[in-house]
Design a protein around this motif. Structure first.
Motif, PDB file in Angstrom:
ATOM      1  N   GLN A 173       0.838  -1.195   0.000  1.00 45.68           N
ATOM      2  CA  GLN A 173       0.000   0.000   0.000  1.00 45.68           C
ATOM      3  C   GLN A 173       0.874   1.246   0.000  1.00 45.68           C
ATOM      4  O   GLN A 173       1.690   1.451   0.889  1.00 45.68           O
ATOM      5  N   LEU A 174       0.677   2.107  -0.999  1.00 43.98           N
ATOM      6  CA  LEU A 174       1.427   3.344  -1.125  1.00 43.98           C
ATOM      7  C   LEU A 174       0.609   4.558  -0.713  1.00 43.98           C
ATOM      8  O   LEU A 174       1.080   5.686  -0.830  1.00 43.98           O
ATOM      9  N   SER A 175      -0.597   4.355  -0.248  1.00 45.45           N
ATOM     10  CA  SER A 175      -1.526   5.449  -0.006  1.00 45.45           C
ATOM     11  C   SER A 175      -0.982   6.435   1.023  1.00 45.45           C
ATOM     12  O   SER A 175      -0.295   6.061   1.976  1.00 45.45           O
ATOM     13  N   LEU A 176      -1.316   7.699   0.818  1.00 41.98           N
ATOM     14  CA  LEU A 176      -1.021   8.719   1.808  1.00 41.98           C
ATOM     15  C   LEU A 176      -1.923   8.517   3.017  1.00 41.98           C
ATOM     16  O   LEU A 176      -3.030   7.997   2.899  1.00 41.98           O
ATOM     17  N   PRO A 177      -1.477   8.942   4.202  1.00 39.59           N
ATOM     18  CA  PRO A 177      -2.284   8.709   5.404  1.00 39.59           C
ATOM     19  C   PRO A 177      -3.526   9.580   5.497  1.00 39.59           C
ATOM     20  O   PRO A 177      -4.341   9.405   6.397  1.00 39.59           O
ATOM     21  N   MET A 178      -3.692  10.541   4.597  1.00 44.84           N
ATOM     22  CA  MET A 178      -4.883  11.395   4.650  1.00 44.84           C
ATOM     23  C   MET A 178      -5.316  11.725   3.234  1.00 44.84           C
ATOM     24  O   MET A 178      -4.545  11.592   2.279  1.00 44.84           O
ATOM     25  N   GLY A 179      -6.579  12.139   3.103  1.00 41.79           N
ATOM     26  CA  GLY A 179      -7.080  12.511   1.794  1.00 41.79           C
ATOM     27  C   GLY A 179      -7.122  11.357   0.815  1.00 41.79           C
ATOM     28  O   GLY A 179      -6.644  11.474  -0.310  1.00 41.79           O
ATOM     29  N   LYS A 180      -7.666  10.230   1.243  1.00 39.05           N
ATOM     30  CA  LYS A 180      -7.652   9.039   0.398  1.00 39.05           C
ATOM     31  C   LYS A 180      -8.790   9.083  -0.616  1.00 39.05           C
ATOM     32  O   LYS A 180      -9.766   8.342  -0.542  1.00 39.05           O
ATOM     33  N   THR A 181      -8.632   9.973  -1.576  1.00 37.23           N
ATOM     34  CA  THR A 181      -9.566  10.089  -2.692  1.00 37.23           C
ATOM     35  C   THR A 181      -8.869   9.630  -3.961  1.00 37.23           C
ATOM     36  O   THR A 181      -7.633   9.629  -4.040  1.00 37.23           O
ATOM     37  N   PRO A 182      -9.614   9.229  -4.996  1.00 42.07           N
ATOM     38  CA  PRO A 182      -8.963   8.800  -6.241  1.00 42.07           C
ATOM     39  C   PRO A 182      -8.073   9.882  -6.837  1.00 42.07           C
ATOM     40  O   PRO A 182      -7.017   9.581  -7.403  1.00 42.07           O
ATOM     41  N   GLU A 183      -8.476  11.153  -6.704  1.00 42.60           N
ATOM     42  CA  GLU A 183      -7.691  12.243  -7.280  1.00 42.60           C
ATOM     43  C   GLU A 183      -6.339  12.381  -6.588  1.00 42.60           C
ATOM     44  O   GLU A 183      -5.293  12.499  -7.252  1.00 42.60           O
ATOM     45  N   ILE A 184      -6.337  12.338  -5.249  1.00 41.71           N
ATOM     46  CA  ILE A 184      -5.078  12.493  -4.514  1.00 41.71           C
ATOM     47  C   ILE A 184      -4.167  11.290  -4.732  1.00 41.71           C
ATOM     48  O   ILE A 184      -2.949  11.434  -4.911  1.00 41.71           O
ATOM     49  N   GLN A 185      -4.727  10.090  -4.737  1.00 42.24           N
ATOM     50  CA  GLN A 185      -3.900   8.904  -4.971  1.00 42.24           C
ATOM     51  C   GLN A 185      -3.341   8.901  -6.388  1.00 42.24           C
ATOM     52  O   GLN A 185      -2.202   8.473  -6.622  1.00 42.24           O
ATOM     53  N   GLY A 186      -4.132   9.397  -7.341  1.00 45.67           N
ATOM     54  CA  GLY A 186      -3.626   9.508  -8.706  1.00 45.67           C
ATOM     55  C   GLY A 186      -2.485  10.510  -8.798  1.00 45.67           C
ATOM     56  O   GLY A 186      -1.510  10.292  -9.526  1.00 45.67           O
ATOM     57  N   MET A 187      -2.591  11.620  -8.038  1.00 45.27           N
ATOM     58  CA  MET A 187      -1.512  12.600  -8.031  1.00 45.27           C
ATOM     59  C   MET A 187      -0.255  12.020  -7.383  1.00 45.27           C
ATOM     60  O   MET A 187       0.863  12.326  -7.822  1.00 45.27           O
ATOM     61  N   LEU A 188      -0.426  11.187  -6.356  1.00 44.89           N
ATOM     62  CA  LEU A 188       0.730  10.545  -5.727  1.00 44.89           C
ATOM     63  C   LEU A 188       1.460   9.647  -6.726  1.00 44.89           C
ATOM     64  O   LEU A 188       2.696   9.669  -6.821  1.00 44.89           O
ATOM     65  N   TRP A 189       0.705   8.860  -7.474  1.00 45.82           N
ATOM     66  CA  TRP A 189       1.339   7.981  -8.466  1.00 45.82           C
ATOM     67  C   TRP A 189       2.030   8.792  -9.559  1.00 45.82           C
ATOM     68  O   TRP A 189       3.110   8.435 -10.015  1.00 45.82           O
ATOM     69  N   GLU A 190       1.424   9.904  -9.974  1.00 48.51           N
ATOM     70  CA  GLU A 190       2.043  10.748 -10.993  1.00 48.51           C
ATOM     71  C   GLU A 190       3.336  11.358 -10.464  1.00 48.51           C
ATOM     72  O   GLU A 190       4.314  11.506 -11.206  1.00 48.51           O
ATOM     73  N   TYR A 191       3.355  11.718  -9.181  1.00 45.68           N
ATOM     74  CA  TYR A 191       4.587  12.232  -8.581  1.00 45.68           C
ATOM     75  C   TYR A 191       5.685  11.168  -8.617  1.00 45.68           C
ATOM     76  O   TYR A 191       6.830  11.456  -8.976  1.00 45.68           O
ATOM     77  N   LEU A 192       5.342   9.934  -8.227  1.00 46.71           N
ATOM     78  CA  LEU A 192       6.331   8.853  -8.260  1.00 46.71           C
ATOM     79  C   LEU A 192       6.801   8.588  -9.682  1.00 46.71           C
ATOM     80  O   LEU A 192       7.990   8.339  -9.924  1.00 46.71           O
ATOM     81  N   ARG A 193       5.878   8.645 -10.641  1.00 53.70           N
ATOM     82  CA  ARG A 193       6.248   8.400 -12.034  1.00 53.70           C
ATOM     83  C   ARG A 193       7.201   9.481 -12.540  1.00 53.70           C
ATOM     84  O   ARG A 193       8.193   9.187 -13.221  1.00 53.70           O
ATOM     85  N   CYS A 194       6.925  10.739 -12.214  1.00 55.79           N
ATOM     86  CA  CYS A 194       7.808  11.829 -12.630  1.00 55.79           C
ATOM     87  C   CYS A 194       9.190  11.677 -12.006  1.00 55.79           C
ATOM     88  O   CYS A 194      10.208  11.937 -12.652  1.00 55.79           O
ATOM     89  N   TYR A 195       9.230  11.243 -10.739  1.00 52.69           N
ATOM     90  CA  TYR A 195      10.523  11.048 -10.090  1.00 52.69           C
ATOM     91  C   TYR A 195      11.329   9.967 -10.800  1.00 52.69           C
ATOM     92  O   TYR A 195      12.527  10.146 -11.073  1.00 52.69           O
ATOM     93  N   MET A 196      10.710   8.846 -11.106  1.00 54.59           N
ATOM     94  CA  MET A 196      11.437   7.740 -11.718  1.00 54.59           C
ATOM     95  C   MET A 196      11.777   8.011 -13.182  1.00 54.59           C
ATOM     96  O   MET A 196      12.821   7.564 -13.669  1.00 54.59           O
ATOM     97  N   GLU A 197      10.918   8.719 -13.882  1.00 59.22           N
ATOM     98  CA  GLU A 197      11.117   8.915 -15.316  1.00 59.22           C
ATOM     99  C   GLU A 197      11.882  10.188 -15.660  1.00 59.22           C
ATOM    100  O   GLU A 197      12.642  10.216 -16.623  1.00 59.22           O
TER     101      GLU A 197
END
Length: 237
Positions: A87-111
């Protein structure tokens, strides 16, 4: 005496228990690492599979509550048949939009690298100094916290009233913050020194090997050989 004894025992537990390990995203090897109770898990970034899982709970007291979790599939090192959902979810704001932004942040970091703007475009110069300036000061560092709050007032993020209340709380709990800072520092040093597998530690060094754990498994015949993509030259997080 009993209260002091309880506090002292709790303090020792916090210091000597293993510190929770983070999830490591290594750009040099293009691999994700996670370790749990001595079991090492990993997944090549180019083959990573992540998904969102949304749940909905309805009660007569709170009505409808929705939670969205971001999960990533990892396999155990040298035991690829054992797979976990991390589970990579943030501890707060568990909405699809925020989780999608978290994944996009990780993708930008790796790519694209660790330093990019709000649009995901790489920066010519590192903004490390700016980021650290906003994070300066520990919990017990009243001067550093005051500078952070003062910057927030200047930028319109914080109000003078909220800053006054927060500074009063920090002063009131100054002694507790000192103990918390020291406890966290000791636990992190122990976690880094004693918990991570040596294969992960050496690949997290700037001059460490760039081979993936997946490549080691291929050499041992656990996977079919695939083309290895060029790894970035940056470090890991």
């Amino acid at each position: 005496g009993a209260l002091y004894g309880i506090a002292f025992v709790t303090f020792l537990i916090e210091v000597f228990l293993p510190f929770p390990l983070p999830v490591r995203f290594n750009r040099r090897t293009r691999e994700v690492y996670f370790q749990d109770k001595g079991k090492l898990y990993h997944v090549p970034w180019d083959e990573a599979v992540a998904w969102l899982q949304q749940t909905r709970q309805v009660t007569q007291y709170t009505g409808s509550t929705r939670m969205t979790f971001l999960q990533l599939a990892l396999q155990r090192f040298r035991q690829p048949e054992e797979v976990i959902a991390l589970q990579l979810s943030l501890p707060m704001g568990k909405t699809p939009e925020i989780q999608g932004m978290l994944w996009e942040y990780l993708r930008c970091y790796m790519e694209k690298g660790p330093w990019f703007d709000e649009h995901g475009e790489p920066l010519a110069d590192s903004n490390r100094a700016e980021v650290l300036a906003r994070r300066r000061g520990k919990k017990a560092n009243l001067r550093g916290m005051w500078r952070n709050y003062r910057d927030g007032i200047r930028k319109g993020i914080d109000s003078k009233g909220s800053v006054a209340v927060m500074m009063a709380v920090l002063i009131l709990f100054q002694s507790a913050s000192l103990v918390q800072d020291w406890t966290t520092a000791v636990a992190r040093r122990r976690a880094h020194r004693n918990q991570w597998d040596t294969l992960v530690l050496e690949r997290s060094r700037p001059d460490g090997p760039t081979t993936r754990l997946y490549d080691l498994e291929v050499a041992e015949g656990l996977h079919e050989a695939t083309e290895v993509q060029t790894a970035p030259t940056e470090g890991s997080a």
